[in-house]
Scaffold this motif. Structure first.
Motif, short mmCIF file in Angstrom:
data_model
loop_
_atom_site.label_atom_id
_atom_site.label_comp_id
_atom_site.label_asym_id
_atom_site.label_seq_id
_atom_site.Cartn_x
_atom_site.Cartn_y
_atom_site.Cartn_z
N TYR A 82 0.65 -0.73 0.16
CA TYR A 82 0.03 0.19 -0.11
C TYR A 82 0.78 1.44 -0.29
N SER A 83 0.29 2.39 -0.49
CA SER A 83 1.29 3.29 -0.09
C SER A 83 1.34 3.70 1.12
N LEU A 84 2.69 4.76 1.44
CA LEU A 84 3.39 5.24 2.95
C LEU A 84 2.07 5.59 3.48
N ALA A 85 1.14 6.07 3.03
CA ALA A 85 0.67 6.61 3.72
C ALA A 85 -1.10 6.11 4.51
N SER A 86 -0.95 5.20 4.10
CA SER A 86 -1.56 4.30 4.32
C SER A 86 -1.51 2.62 5.22
N LYS A 87 0.03 2.59 5.11
CA LYS A 87 0.70 1.72 6.03
C LYS A 87 0.96 2.64 7.25
N SER A 88 1.06 3.44 7.10
CA SER A 88 1.67 4.45 8.53
C SER A 88 0.41 5.16 8.86
N ASP A 89 -0.82 4.68 8.84
CA ASP A 89 -2.30 5.25 9.19
C ASP A 89 -2.76 4.22 10.30
N ALA A 90 -3.11 4.21 10.94
CA ALA A 90 -3.24 3.06 12.45
C ALA A 90 -4.63 2.55 12.58
N ASN A 91 -5.67 3.32 12.59
CA ASN A 91 -7.01 2.55 11.53
C ASN A 91 -7.06 1.79 10.09
N PHE A 92 -6.28 2.60 9.35
CA PHE A 92 -6.28 1.29 8.15
C PHE A 92 -6.11 -0.16 8.17
N ASN A 93 -7.18 -0.83 7.65
CA ASN A 93 -7.09 -2.66 7.40
C ASN A 93 -6.50 -2.98 6.44
N LEU A 94 -5.08 -4.23 6.62
CA LEU A 94 -4.86 -3.83 5.42
C LEU A 94 -6.24 -6.18 5.08
N GLN A 95 -5.13 -5.84 3.92
CA GLN A 95 -6.27 -6.84 3.12
C GLN A 95 -6.17 -8.61 3.46
N VAL A 96 -6.19 -9.10 3.70
CA VAL A 96 -6.07 -11.03 3.67
C VAL A 96 -6.22 -11.97 2.48
N ILE A 97 -5.56 -11.79 1.73
CA ILE A 97 -5.67 -12.93 -0.21
C ILE A 97 -6.30 -13.25 0.27
N SER A 98 -5.88 -14.68 1.33
CA SER A 98 -6.07 -15.86 1.61
C SER A 98 -5.68 -16.46 2.87
N SER A 99 -6.06 -18.07 3.15
CA SER A 99 -5.83 -18.23 4.11
C SER A 99 -5.36 -20.06 4.32
N TYR A 100 -5.20 -20.42 5.43
CA TYR A 100 -4.21 -22.12 5.08
C TYR A 100 -5.05 -22.77 6.18
N ASN A 101 -5.96 -24.16 6.36
CA ASN A 101 -5.56 -24.67 7.69
C ASN A 101 -4.93 -25.64 7.66
N ALA A 102 -4.06 -25.83 8.94
CA ALA A 102 -3.02 -26.54 9.44
C ALA A 102 -3.25 -27.30 9.53
N ASN A 103 -4.57 -28.25 10.28
CA ASN A 103 -5.48 -29.69 10.18
C ASN A 103 -5.11 -29.77 11.64
N GLY A 104 -4.83 -29.05 12.74
CA GLY A 104 -4.36 -30.00 14.22
C GLY A 104 -3.97 -29.05 14.26
N MET A 105 -2.20 -28.97 13.71
CA MET A 105 -1.02 -28.19 13.71
C MET A 105 -1.01 -26.79 14.63
N ASP A 106 -0.38 -26.87 15.47
CA ASP A 106 -0.76 -25.55 16.72
C ASP A 106 0.47 -24.84 16.20
N PRO A 107 0.93 -23.84 15.14
CA PRO A 107 1.66 -23.34 14.53
C PRO A 107 3.05 -22.75 15.46
N ARG A 108 4.47 -22.64 15.87
CA ARG A 108 5.39 -22.51 16.09
C ARG A 108 6.24 -21.65 15.17
N GLY A 109 6.49 -21.98 14.15
CA GLY A 109 7.25 -21.47 12.81
C GLY A 109 7.04 -21.28 11.40
#
Length: 550
Positions: free
Chosen positions: A330-357
């Protein structure tokens, strides 16, 4: 006379049975739909319409290349042919293993000194650094030497004790460990002498004093302590290092990654699991944009080298995903805006794994490790809107950290630490192979039609992840002494000149001046130009279809 006429020429789509369909099919490059309408106003407004189809019917043919065998017949310059989906061309990504088959790619392991549980791992070429944080029974910091042999040889180069280590970061000849020590939140280690030389004593993070993550850029240190992100001066590495600034995060910091002028902080917070912090002025840092992903704890964050994508791992949930790809270009103005919400492009299910790294490796792959379930999972992020599992490894005792490295000679490895009693440290060889390159070229073998013909249309199929690009050129030439052998090819784009490139499906230019590029002609080749501004990403060329006819 009040009569008007209109002619509309459209593409035609056909389904898998070659029947014409209104939508959802593939474009037929040899058929066009012609809609003709005539209208008049007097004595009353009236119109009539007629539709017809024009199709090449004599020797209308298609040349297709899509398989591994097809592509292996061409000339590869800093690119490789892979067989993930029966044939594609990508940039060389380093390594001779296979990221998607880690079970057969463990090439070395090492028993760590002491009985502690290794919690974090960091790597540079030839060295791996491990911290013991889950208990105090092991060494606080372990320096492991890794040879450039195949397989690599491992040896303990040095250790430091006296702390519980939660994170390790290495910059140049110094390592920085985030600890549980309230008087030494960050300990500075000289890697040449293998000795403690300095420290940073941060302010109490509003009742939470455990330093969870540390990062260093140039002469500034960054550490998350409880609910604060703190910056400190590293113009020198010795003694007590002075504070530069401290910022309340509205959540408990778990991990930190710094790229350009922003710190990316994984947060234990119900509103935003990822928070950006503007660190352009390290002495006056401020809250930036945020990402609310699933309401669980943000645990680990990785950011690509261009700062355009963040990869966030969160607590395991029986009903929610745990890995998120987040848009950050995003623009510097958007990235520096505390009220700006970043878009989640996608997600992945780890099928029971609890991530550590989490880490991202060359070849469009992300690796997450953790406890429970399958503890080492490799995710194909070539199509970032649809990340897919491509391989994994189950240890049985949990994995607590992962780091990756692309060596200067092209070898690629990931390093993991487990809770096993012996051989807790493991080296996994990566792939898909080829010396890594930021740009490369594929040139096809010659397609000899056997007679002069008109090449009409180019239809390429490809994937371009963020920060990658792909372009095409074609060459058509007359035979020399009745043969395509020995022909000199001039590669051109859609306007018929060497300075233009095809970016997508397009018409092939006609030219018949008797020299260089000729169309119609008999001998045909194409080139694919691949490039990437991100060492972990590569464009993927999957198929090309060329329509030709008399």
């Amino acid at each position: 006379n009040g009569i008007t006429g209109q002619i509309i020429i459209d593409d035609v789509q056909r389904d898998e049975d070659n029947k014409i369909v209104a939508s959802g099919g593939a474009i037929d490059p040899s058929t066009k739909k012609i809609a003709i309408t005539t209208s008049w106003d007097t004595p009353i407004p009236t119109s009539i319409s007629s539709t017809l189809y024009l199709t090449r019917y004599l020797d209308n043919a298609t040349y297709i290349q899509t398989t591994e065998a097809d592509f292996n017949a061409g000339t590869l310059t800093d690119v490789i042919v892979t067989s993930t989906a029966d044939g594609e061309v990508t940039l060389g990504s380093g390594g001779n293993g296979d990221w998607c088959d880690p079970g057969t790619s463990i090439v070395a392991s090492l028993d760590l000194p002491g009985n502690g549980v290794a919690e974090t791992v960091s790597a540079v070429e030839g060295k791996v650094f491990i911290g013991t944080g889950e208990n105090a029974s092991g060494e606080s910091f372990i320096n492991i030497g890794i040879s450039n042999d195949d397989p690599p040889q491992l040896s303990i180069a040095g250790t430091i004790d006296g702390y519980k280590t939660n994170d390790v970061f290495v910059s140049g000849t110094h390592a920085f460990i985030a600890t549980d020590d309230k008087q030494k939140d960050v300990v500075i280690i000289d890697l040449v002498t293998n000795s403690e030389v300095g420290y940073y004593n941060g302010s109490n993070g509003f009742g939470f004093s455990r330093a969870e993550g540390v990062y260093v850029v140039n002469s500034v240190g960054y550490v998350v302590i409880g609910t604060t992100l703190q910056t400190f001066d590293l113009s020198s590495f010795s003694g007590s290092r002075p504070s530069l600034d401290s910022l309340f995060l509205w959540g408990i910091g778990q991990d930190i990654f710094v790229v350009d002028h922003y710190a990316y902080v994984a947060l234990e917070y119900l509103i935003a699991e990822l928070r950006l912090v503007d660190v352009f002025n390290p002495s006056n840092i401020s809250l930036g944009a945020r990402a609310d992903v699933n309401g669980e704890r943000g645990l680990e964050v990785f950011v690509n080298e261009t700062g355009t994508r963040a990869y966030l791992a969160t607590d395991e949930s029986p009903s929610k995903d745990e890995l998120f790809i987040i848009k950050t270009d995003y623009s510097l103005a958007s990235k520096s805006d505390a009220n700006f919400n970043l878009q989640v492009i996608s997600s992945y299910n780890a099928n029971g794994m609890d991530p550590r790294g989490i880490t991202v490796v060359p070849g469009n792959k992300a690796i997450i490790v953790g406890v429970n379930g399958e503890e080492y999972q490799v995710i194909d992020i070539s199509v970032e809107t649809s990340p897919t599992y491509c391989g994994g490894l189950e240890i049985g005792t949990g994995l607590y950290g992962v780091a990756s490295i692309l060596e200067s000679d092209g070898d690629a490895y990931s390093y993991v630490v487990s809770k096993e009693n012996n051989n807790e440290f493991k080296v996994i060889k990566g792939g898909p192979g080829g010396t890594y390159s930021a740009s490369g070229q594929y040139e096809s073998a010659t397609f000899d039609v056997g007679y002069s013909t008109a090449f009409n249309r180019i239809i390429p199929t490809y994937i371009t992840p963020a920060n990658t690009s792909i372009q095409f050129q074609i060459a058509v030439a007359d035979p020399v002494a009745g043969s395509c052998s020995g022909v000199s090819y001039e590669f051109v784009g859609p306007d018929g000149t060497p300075g233009s490139y095809y970016a997508d499906e397009d018409v092939i230019a006609f030219q018949n001046d008797g020299s260089n590029y000729e169309n119609p002609a008999r001998c045909f080749r194409y080139r694919v130009y691949l490039s990437s501004a991100d060492s972990s990403a590569t464009p993927i060329f999957e198929e090309i279809s060329i329509n030709y006819s008399p």
